[in-house]
Design an enzyme around this catalytic site. Sequence first.
Site, PDB file in Angstrom:
ATOM      1  N   LYS A  87       0.945  -1.237   0.006  1.00 22.83           N
ATOM      2  CA  LYS A  87      -0.084   0.067   0.019  1.00 22.83           C
ATOM      3  C   LYS A  87       0.839   1.245  -0.067  1.00 22.83           C
ATOM      4  O   LYS A  87       2.028   1.180   0.019  1.00 22.83           O
ATOM      5  CB  LYS A  87      -1.030  -0.133   1.288  1.00 22.83           C
ATOM      6  CG  LYS A  87      -2.049  -0.870   1.125  1.00 22.83           C
ATOM      7  CD  LYS A  87      -2.914  -0.896  -0.072  1.00 22.83           C
ATOM      8  CE  LYS A  87      -4.133  -1.926  -0.254  1.00 22.83           C
ATOM      9  NZ  LYS A  87      -3.896  -3.110  -0.597  1.00 22.83           N
TER      10      LYS A  87
HETATM   11  C1  LIG Z   1      -9.806  -2.598  -1.415  1.00 27.49           C
HETATM   12  C2  LIG Z   1      -9.388  -3.199  -0.280  1.00 27.49           C
HETATM   13  N1  LIG Z   1     -10.283  -3.550   0.504  1.00 27.49           N
HETATM   14  C3  LIG Z   1      -9.642  -3.940   1.825  1.00 27.49           C
HETATM   15  C4  LIG Z   1      -8.326  -4.602   1.955  1.00 27.49           C
HETATM   16  C5  LIG Z   1      -7.943  -5.302   3.078  1.00 27.49           C
HETATM   17  O1  LIG Z   1      -6.806  -4.486   3.284  1.00 27.49           O
HETATM   18  P1  LIG Z   1      -5.938  -5.398   4.703  1.00 27.49           P
HETATM   19  O2  LIG Z   1      -4.838  -6.218   3.728  1.00 27.49           O
HETATM   20  O3  LIG Z   1      -5.072  -4.387   5.290  1.00 27.49           O
HETATM   21  O4  LIG Z   1      -6.748  -6.274   5.420  1.00 27.49           O
HETATM   22  C6  LIG Z   1      -7.450  -4.597   0.694  1.00 27.49           C
HETATM   23  C7  LIG Z   1      -6.188  -5.219   0.804  1.00 27.49           C
HETATM   24  O5  LIG Z   1      -5.621  -5.204  -0.355  1.00 27.49           O
HETATM   25  C8  LIG Z   1      -8.085  -3.891  -0.624  1.00 27.49           C
HETATM   26  O6  LIG Z   1      -7.371  -3.807  -1.843  1.00 27.49           O
END
Ligand SMILES: Cc1ncc(COP(=O)(O)O)c(C=O)c1O
Length: 388
Positions: A189
């Site tokens: 990210k």
């Molecule tokens: C659009 C979206 N929502 C939620 C998430 C979930 O994030 P995390 O990996 O921090 O739980 C991601 C992760 O890639 C994502 O791309």
Amino acid sequence: MIPVRTKQDFLVFGSPLIDEPEIAEVVACLKSAWIGTGPRVALFESDFATYKGVAQAVALNSCTAALHLSVLVANVKPGDVVITTPLTFCASVNAILHAGATPVLADIDPTTLNIDPKEIERRITPRTRAILPVHFAGRSCDMDAIMAIARRHDLKVIEDCAHAIETEYKSRKAGTFGDFGCFSFYSTKNVVTGEGGMVIAKRDDDIARLKVLGLHGMSKDAWKRFGDEGFKHYQVVECGFKYNMMDLQAALGVHQLRRVEGNWHKRGQVWNRYMEAFASLPVGLPSPVEPATRHAYHLYTLLIDEARTGVTRDEFLDHMTRLGIGVGVHYLSLPEHPYYQQKLGWKPDDYPHAMRIGRQIVSLPLSAKLTEVDVCDVVKSVALAVNA
Ligand SMILES: Cc1ncc(COP(=O)(O)O)c(C=O)c1O
């Protein structure tokens, strides 16, 4: 096909830029008396809140946790419906399912790749309680339209800002429109803590409940129980979750966040280079950034339409890998996955735009870590891959 990069030199997709200040902070944290949730998390929360222009933020161990808790705190109950997009990571709908609610999909606008407000409106029923828009790739959703729908139908809004730390819509930051804004600091990210997330909320009582639910349901500031003020008793007031962020993660986050704007500029330059370089190739480019919005430049995506490009999307992925360039797919539309087909009866062609885009889309490397040579290699490889 002769590789543009050697195997040893493979350009890893989404490799983060980790710099000396956060390395030193992690070491300092390791050498301190405290590596779990503590003062560095508190600092990261307050720095993030300042960046977003809000009073408070709650750090968690992922954006998935942030989404799950937001759905719960929004008072979405089993049997209620939350509307979201089919072109997103599975976490967006899993969070709804984990709360016992039912996700309903509204197809995307094929130009912006974001949820289409007209489709949201079409799907609303008396069971609908919330909308969960995702600012796909870092491009802001149409928040005026979405918030107007939410007001008309008395719905909560949970913004999935996993791609959208720097995103703005009409000079207002993503995550501050809805009742909740959820952010990710996963390794690929725009700000990374390895794994990590943050949630902001409009209402103070929602923030308080997010804090309690994120740490076992223990009463306020339970993490302070082992601090230098002596042991503090706590009370369990709800059945919560183990979703807290550690100081070790926040040690990375505080320094990453200090460079968020500089890194955004660097990715913006790479984005512009790609736009220019690929304009004459038979591939689909991201649409121009809408006026009065700020794109977070999280994902740079191409559309590989076999009829136009002459290769399939998956052949393109293979070619790029063989040339030495890491690529990604964000995302195959969610109804393509067997679990959702079996559990919810979703069919890909009920969401034709997301289905087509999901079958054509490819993400290219777009990290602040990319060097001039890396960017040239990506550009060269895309040209070779479409002509292969
Ligand atoms: C659009 C979206 N929502 C939620 C998430 C979930 O994030 P995390 O990996 O921090 O739980 C991601 C992760 O890639 C994502 O791309």
